[in-house]
Design an enzyme around this catalytic site. Sequence first.
Site, PDB file in Angstrom:
ATOM      1  N   LYS A 101       1.107  -1.433  -0.276  1.00 35.45           N
ATOM      2  CA  LYS A 101       0.039  -0.814  -0.141  1.00 35.45           C
ATOM      3  C   LYS A 101       0.957   1.063  -0.295  1.00 35.45           C
ATOM      4  CE  LYS A 101      -3.776   1.359   2.658  1.00 35.45           C
ATOM      5  NZ  LYS A 101      -4.766   1.333   1.469  1.00 35.45           N
ATOM      6  N   GLY A 137       6.052   1.003   5.583  1.00 32.29           N
ATOM      7  CA  GLY A 137       7.449   0.144   5.368  1.00 32.29           C
ATOM      8  C   GLY A 137       7.435  -0.016   4.009  1.00 32.29           C
ATOM      9  N   CYS A 138       5.858   0.776   3.487  1.00 34.65           N
ATOM     10  CA  CYS A 138       6.439   0.813   1.486  1.00 34.65           C
ATOM     11  C   CYS A 138       7.190   2.001   1.522  1.00 34.65           C
ATOM     12  CB  CYS A 138       5.020   0.966   1.404  1.00 34.65           C
ATOM     13  SG  CYS A 138       4.052  -0.636   1.377  1.00 34.65           S
ATOM     14  N   THR A 139       7.130   2.883   2.331  1.00 34.21           N
ATOM     15  CA  THR A 139       7.713   4.697   2.101  1.00 34.21           C
ATOM     16  C   THR A 139       8.869   4.216   2.036  1.00 34.21           C
ATOM     17  OG1 THR A 139       5.547   5.228   2.530  1.00 34.21           O
ATOM     18  CG2 THR A 139       8.102   6.631   2.217  1.00 34.21           C
ATOM     19  N   ALA A 172      10.096   2.118  -1.326  1.00 30.54           N
ATOM     20  CA  ALA A 172      10.294   3.597  -2.044  1.00 30.54           C
ATOM     21  C   ALA A 172      11.454   3.985  -2.106  1.00 30.54           C
ATOM     22  CB  ALA A 172       8.933   3.844  -2.475  1.00 30.54           C
TER      23      ALA A 172
END
Length: 156
Positions: free
Chosen positions: A39, A44-46, A49
């Site tokens: 998401k 974590g995804c930020t 990325a």
Amino acid sequence: MALELGKQAPDFELLASNGEKVKLSDLKGENVVLYFYPKDMTPGCTTQACDFRDLHNDFAQLNCTIIGISPDPIGKHEKFIEKYNLPFLLLFDEDHHVSELYEVWKLKKNFGKEYMGIERSTFVIDKEGKIAKEWRKVKVKGHVEEALRYVKENLA
């Protein structure tokens, strides 16, 4: 179709954050780091990325394209890219068809609730379109550096 190292990566075509469709087979001749993440805008995804962003030039020098895939809609991808200045495309897997092809759409548990979602995973696809390496159940810390090291040592 079961995924196997050394075998052809499943081809797909998805809408990208730039409004164009991206077809994996059109990227033959380049190495591709294809990463699936749950998401946009989550911690974590930020971090993941931004780690790919920070090493983007290192991957580019190795003729390696980075592509992120999640079920988030294009508008959310655009905001994510803008907010964190991401220099690579994010693809919209609305019906999680591609996530299922790559066997990353899994039953997950969080605070006692079960739901279907993406298991954070990364695939390196070589210039011939074959799966060279995969990581599943990825832990974010140090992962992007490990992927870069793999591309440098094995595909450069």
